[in-house]
Design an enzyme around this catalytic site. Structure first.
Site, PDB file in Angstrom:
ATOM      1  N   ASP A  62       1.118  -1.473  -0.154  1.00 44.11           N
ATOM      2  CA  ASP A  62      -0.077   0.141   0.071  1.00 44.11           C
ATOM      3  C   ASP A  62       1.096   1.066  -0.415  1.00 44.11           C
ATOM      4  OD1 ASP A  62      -2.373   1.494   0.435  1.00 44.11           O
ATOM      5  OD2 ASP A  62      -1.677   2.203   2.595  1.00 44.11           O
ATOM      6  N   ASP A  91       0.268   4.793   1.115  1.00 46.59           N
ATOM      7  CA  ASP A  91      -0.402   6.134   2.200  1.00 46.59           C
ATOM      8  C   ASP A  91      -0.584   5.515   3.554  1.00 46.59           C
ATOM      9  OD1 ASP A  91      -1.300   8.252   0.434  1.00 46.59           O
ATOM     10  OD2 ASP A  91      -2.606   7.125  -0.317  1.00 46.59           O
TER      11      ASP A  91
HETATM   12  C1  G6P Z   1      -5.727   5.823  -0.664  1.00 45.48           C
HETATM   13  C2  G6P Z   1      -6.181   6.709   0.723  1.00 45.48           C
HETATM   14  C3  G6P Z   1      -6.926   6.726   1.490  1.00 45.48           C
HETATM   15  C4  G6P Z   1      -7.576   7.572  -0.001  1.00 45.48           C
HETATM   16  C5  G6P Z   1      -7.357   6.765  -1.156  1.00 45.48           C
HETATM   17  C6  G6P Z   1      -8.034   7.629  -2.815  1.00 45.48           C
HETATM   18  O1  G6P Z   1      -6.480   4.471  -0.338  1.00 45.48           O
HETATM   19  O2  G6P Z   1      -5.516   5.850   2.106  1.00 45.48           O
HETATM   20  O3  G6P Z   1      -7.282   7.790   2.280  1.00 45.48           O
HETATM   21  O4  G6P Z   1      -9.064   8.193   0.448  1.00 45.48           O
HETATM   22  O5  G6P Z   1      -6.538   5.857  -0.870  1.00 45.48           O
HETATM   23  O6  G6P Z   1      -7.216   8.419  -2.870  1.00 45.48           O
HETATM   24  P1  G6P Z   1      -7.425  10.230  -3.597  1.00 45.48           P
HETATM   25  O7  G6P Z   1      -5.966  10.063  -3.686  1.00 45.48           O
HETATM   26  O8  G6P Z   1      -7.292   8.894  -5.015  1.00 45.48           O
HETATM   27  O9  G6P Z   1      -8.630  10.137  -3.501  1.00 45.48           O
HETATM   28 MG    MG Z   2      -2.943   3.276   3.559  1.00 47.30          MG
END
Ligand code: G6P
Ligand code: MG
Length: 224
Positions: A14, A16
């Site tokens: 993953d 973030d």
């Molecule tokens: C990751 C993060 C989420 C986020 C999602 C979409 O999964 O953990 O917190 O909402 O990505 O991210 P984006 O950059 O497309 O808004």
């Molecule tokens: Mg994450």
């Protein structure tokens, strides 16, 4: 567990909260939006947003606040949150790569383990480019390539298929409960980064990658 199931040929990361400290920027931007529309988002509530797509995250915030908006208004809100998130990310420095992450990516590659990114974020490729670490991945799967976000296993199954590695030979690194569920639903092993209370379903939970080496991974599951 059969011999085939006990080997690891690929690691899927993953982004973030695992490779880079962007989870805090998602939180800050969502909280700013929540406050602007007359509600709030606590750190605990934010756990439910991790790994979840942008629009699904907004729906969770609105439902926690008992708020309803039209689709057009929701798209405008999500765009606003994304603009703030991108502003934060653009100020990020390479030292915001989380401790131990780059080292583990490099040692996976050095040991012949394929490496994929499995992130629900549509900003994932831009973040990797900004940090100059995109070249460390054999395959990048992001939020632009999937229909269902975590906890659906789609993202990890697509990563395994693009790597040409069977799911049961993949190990996933995740900081989100939804991500751990997605990995297990994909029939992969999963290492949770964070608190056992949140990520207890993972095969192993560690606080972060700071002291986690490829030897630790190999001790957990033999490679090839
Ligand atoms: C990751 C993060 C989420 C986020 C999602 C979409 O999964 O953990 O917190 O909402 O990505 O991210 P984006 O950059 O497309 O808004
Ligand atoms: Mg994450």
């Amino acid at each position: 567990m059969s011999a085939r199931e006990s080997i690891i040929s690929a690691a899927i990361f993953d982004l973030d909260g695992v490779i880079v400290d962007t989870a805090k920027y998602h939180y800050l931007a969502w909280k700013k939006l929540a406050n602007e529309i007359g509600t709030d988002l606590s750190v605990e509530e934010n756990e439910r947003l991790k790994g979840v797509s942008r629009m699904d995250s907004l729906d969770i915030i609105l439902s926690l606040g008992g708020l309803q908006f039209s689709e057009v208004e929701k798209v405008a809100m999500a765009d606003k949150k994304n603009t703030w998130f991108v502003d934060y990310v653009n100020q990020m420095k390479p030292d915001e790569i989380l401790p131990g992450a780059k080292n583990l990516l490099e040692s996976c590659r050095a040991n012949g383990i394929k490496v994929a990114l499995g992130s629900s974020s549509k900003n994932a490729k831009a973040v990797l480019d900004l940090l100059k670490i995109a070249h460390l991945f054999d395959v990048i799967v992001d939020g632009t390539m999937i229909k269902k976000s975590k906890p659906d296993p789609e993202i990890f199954l697509l990563g395994a298929s693009l790597l040409n590695i069977p799911p049961d030979q993949c190990i996933v690194f995740e900081d989100a409960e939804a991500g751990v569920e997605a990995a297990l639903a994909a029939n992969m092993r999963c290492i949770g980064l964070g608190s056992p209370a949140q990520l207890g379903k993972a095969n192993l939970v560690i606080p972060d990658l700071k002291n986690f080496t490829i030897e630790d991974m190999i001790n957990l599951v033999p490679i090839h």
